[in-house]
Design a protein around this motif. Structure first.
Motif, PDB file in Angstrom:
ATOM      1  N   GLY A  95      10.519  91.963  72.039  1.00  0.00           N
ATOM      2  CA  GLY A  95       9.906  92.433  71.940  1.00  0.00           C
ATOM      3  C   GLY A  95       9.196  90.840  71.450  1.00  0.00           C
ATOM      4  O   GLY A  95       8.216  91.293  72.301  1.00  0.00           O
ATOM      5  N   ASN A 164      -0.571  97.442  77.608  1.00  0.00           N
ATOM      6  CA  ASN A 164       0.588  98.135  76.614  1.00  0.00           C
ATOM      7  C   ASN A 164      -0.127  99.342  77.069  1.00  0.00           C
ATOM      8  O   ASN A 164      -0.967 100.296  76.729  1.00  0.00           O
ATOM      9  CB  ASN A 164      -0.076  97.969  74.956  1.00  0.00           C
ATOM     10  CG  ASN A 164       1.510  98.753  74.139  1.00  0.00           C
ATOM     11  OD1 ASN A 164       0.680  99.553  73.350  1.00  0.00           O
ATOM     12  ND2 ASN A 164       2.453  98.809  75.005  1.00  0.00           N
ATOM     13  N   ASP A 196       2.235  94.521  77.956  1.00  0.00           N
ATOM     14  CA  ASP A 196       3.490  94.676  77.368  1.00  0.00           C
ATOM     15  C   ASP A 196       3.944  96.322  77.888  1.00  0.00           C
ATOM     16  O   ASP A 196       3.524  96.891  77.610  1.00  0.00           O
ATOM     17  CB  ASP A 196       2.617  94.991  76.062  1.00  0.00           C
ATOM     18  CG  ASP A 196       3.444  95.681  74.318  1.00  0.00           C
ATOM     19  OD1 ASP A 196       4.816  95.753  74.874  1.00  0.00           O
ATOM     20  OD2 ASP A 196       3.339  95.760  73.659  1.00  0.00           O
ATOM     21  N   VAL A 198       6.767  97.620  76.766  1.00  0.00           N
ATOM     22  CA  VAL A 198       7.981  97.751  75.626  1.00  0.00           C
ATOM     23  C   VAL A 198       8.788  99.525  76.308  1.00  0.00           C
ATOM     24  O   VAL A 198       9.493 100.214  76.175  1.00  0.00           O
ATOM     25  CB  VAL A 198       7.688  97.855  74.765  1.00  0.00           C
ATOM     26  CG1 VAL A 198       9.446  98.300  73.922  1.00  0.00           C
ATOM     27  CG2 VAL A 198       7.981  96.173  74.277  1.00  0.00           C
ATOM     28  N   TYR A 199       7.806  99.762  76.784  1.00  0.00           N
ATOM     29  CA  TYR A 199       7.953 101.722  76.897  1.00  0.00           C
ATOM     30  C   TYR A 199       7.968 102.008  78.331  1.00  0.00           C
ATOM     31  O   TYR A 199       7.844 103.721  77.874  1.00  0.00           O
ATOM     32  CB  TYR A 199       6.728 102.445  76.123  1.00  0.00           C
ATOM     33  CG  TYR A 199       6.923 102.174  74.397  1.00  0.00           C
ATOM     34  CD1 TYR A 199       8.264 103.153  73.265  1.00  0.00           C
ATOM     35  CD2 TYR A 199       6.583 101.190  73.597  1.00  0.00           C
ATOM     36  CE1 TYR A 199       7.816 103.114  72.187  1.00  0.00           C
ATOM     37  CE2 TYR A 199       5.983 100.878  72.285  1.00  0.00           C
ATOM     38  CZ  TYR A 199       6.833 101.928  71.637  1.00  0.00           C
ATOM     39  OH  TYR A 199       6.324 102.015  70.234  1.00  0.00           O
ATOM     40  N   SER A 224       9.344  92.963  77.447  1.00  0.00           N
ATOM     41  CA  SER A 224       9.956  94.707  78.076  1.00  0.00           C
ATOM     42  C   SER A 224      11.361  94.744  76.780  1.00  0.00           C
ATOM     43  O   SER A 224      11.151  92.906  76.528  1.00  0.00           O
ATOM     44  CB  SER A 224       9.789  94.643  79.493  1.00  0.00           C
ATOM     45  OG  SER A 224      10.625  96.110  79.489  1.00  0.00           O
ATOM     46  N   ALA A 225      11.778  95.159  76.983  1.00  0.00           N
ATOM     47  CA  ALA A 225      13.060  95.167  75.616  1.00  0.00           C
ATOM     48  C   ALA A 225      13.660  96.022  76.100  1.00  0.00           C
ATOM     49  O   ALA A 225      13.798  97.390  76.875  1.00  0.00           O
ATOM     50  CB  ALA A 225      12.769  94.913  74.276  1.00  0.00           C
ATOM     51  N   SER A 227      14.738  98.143  73.070  1.00  0.00           N
ATOM     52  CA  SER A 227      14.657  98.774  72.108  1.00  0.00           C
ATOM     53  C   SER A 227      14.400 100.207  72.001  1.00  0.00           C
ATOM     54  O   SER A 227      15.524 100.650  71.734  1.00  0.00           O
ATOM     55  CB  SER A 227      13.828  98.299  71.403  1.00  0.00           C
ATOM     56  OG  SER A 227      13.932  96.481  70.951  1.00  0.00           O
ATOM     57  N   THR A 233      16.896  99.479  69.136  1.00  0.00           N
ATOM     58  CA  THR A 233      15.876  98.221  67.748  1.00  0.00           C
ATOM     59  C   THR A 233      16.673  97.419  67.044  1.00  0.00           C
ATOM     60  O   THR A 233      16.087  96.280  66.984  1.00  0.00           O
ATOM     61  CB  THR A 233      15.260  99.275  66.982  1.00  0.00           C
ATOM     62  OG1 THR A 233      16.014 100.263  66.399  1.00  0.00           O
ATOM     63  CG2 THR A 233      14.143 100.331  68.485  1.00  0.00           C
ATOM     64  N   GLY A 238      14.885  91.685  73.796  1.00  0.00           N
ATOM     65  CA  GLY A 238      13.367  92.038  75.194  1.00  0.00           C
ATOM     66  C   GLY A 238      13.343  90.769  75.493  1.00  0.00           C
ATOM     67  O   GLY A 238      15.092  89.465  75.695  1.00  0.00           O
TER      68      GLY A 238
END
Length: 373
Positions: A95, A164, A196, A198-199, A224-225, A227, A233, A238
């Protein structure tokens, strides 16, 4: 004599890294944003099979293998009802690279980037590296970002504002009304919203919504990703998605800076996204249990703690000298000011570690808190 660029001279090593380096070898680490679960077996197996089949020896498409981009597209349709063309996705080196692409492609020197404070440390640094001007804005008491605060901060020089959710370092989740407002702001002010996410899969209460679902223009891009969701990770995989005209500009940065994401990681990510999702559900359930353990422990210590609704972070308000006292007792926490000026008076703790370690750390924190109150 060649000196260093002004952009780089404005960027320092992350305050998170400084805390890690100051900690003892046997310290309990509540500072790292890394799940303690293994990468799913079906994702690891897919990478191994791709390597053995000699699929990973050469460059992939700059945007990434089609199978991965199709898997990303299918997931957005399945989970959010968003129609994403696989051609409008770039697979990136985590990401972090995706954030870098967005800012490099959309920010001219001196233009402003609005982002939450406290917020992820990369927003400020990547803005400066792109030649932009950081415009951090404070959060609400519950540590969510108020759309009105963002709108008030927009000027003629604003290029991007960052949302985020779920948030790092706060664990806060923006509700649907906020996301609709962020989309409206992007549309009406003709400013890019960088979301963002990512979570996005680690949510305990409520439902993750993306401003992309509500925008009437192409003024939202999503990062996003794998990870956090799939505990990948180290795989550094991402993606970024947006309109085709924006993706094609971001591809120009990616093409020269990275060429393509790691091929084995791409095959692992495709399997992670397309395969069984039980592992994600189990991990989220474990994080929610740990969150409750940590909340109880911090409140028992007498600390005020906004309840995080997602990710795996908690951000209590702490008295002066608290972080130093806790660190001196070999529990790694990150001072809130590492995440921005408005993080002062807070600390970030990660509960991406085992429950027994958390309980041990909470006992130490209880004693440390009494020592400074």
């Amino acid at each position: 004599m060649t000196e260093f660029s002004d952009r780089i001279e404005q960027v320092s090593i992350s305050g998170i890294r400084e805390v890690f380096e100051a900690a003892g070898e046997d310290a309990i680490n509540l500072g790292i944003g890394q799940p303690d679960f293994p990468t799913p077996e079906h994702a690891r197996r897919a990478a191994i099979e791709a390597i053995e089949a000699e699929k990973t020896d050469a460059y992939t498409s700059n945007k990434g293998i089609l199978e991965l981009r199709e898997a990303i597209s299918t997931r957005y349709d399945r989970d959010y009802g968003l129609a994403i063309d696989p051609a409008d996705v770039i697979a990136t080196a985590g990401g972090s690279e995706a954030l870098h692409l967005v800012l490099e492609a959309h920010v001219d020197p001196g233009e402003e980037v609005i982002f939450p404070d406290p917020g992820f440390v990369a927003y400020d640094a990547l803005t400066r590296i792109a030649g932009g001007t950081p415009r951090p804005v404070p959060l609400r008491e519950d540590l969510t970002l108020d759309p009105a605060t963002v709108e008030e901060a927009i000027t003629d020089e604003t290029a991007v504002f960052v949302v985020n959710s779920p948030g790092n370092p706060t664990g806060a989740v923006q509700d649907e009304a906020d996301m609709r407002e962020f989309a409206r702001i992007a549309d009406e002010h003709d400013v890019l919203c960088l979301s963002d996410e990512v979570y996005e899969r680690i949510v305990f209460e409520g439902t993750h919504r993306s401003p992309m679902a509500f925008a009437e223009t192409d003024n939202v891009v999503v990062v996003s990703a794998c990870s956090k969701t799939y505990s990948m990770t180290g795989w550094r995989l991402g993606w970024v998605t947006g309109s085709n005209r924006r993706i094609e500009r971001m591809l120009r940065v990616h093409q020269y800076a990275q060429a393509c994401a790691s091929a084995p990681a791409q095959y692992a990510a495709e399997a992670a996204l397309s395969g069984p999702q039980d592992c994600v559900e189990e991990m989220v359930e474990a994080f929610e249990h740990r969150r409750d353990v940590v909340l109880d422990g911090l409140e028992d210590a007498g600390l005020e703690v906004p309840t995080p609704q997602g990710a795996f972070y908690v951000m209590p308000k702490v008295p002066e000298g608290w972080c130093e006292e806790v660190l001196s007792r070999d529990v790694v926490v990150v001072p809130g000011e590492a995440f921005g000026e408005h993080g002062a008076g807070y600390a970030r703790l990660s509960y991406a570690t085992g429950t027994e370690e958390l309980k041990e750390a909470l006992e130490i924190i209880h004693d440390a808190t009494r020592a400074v109150q």
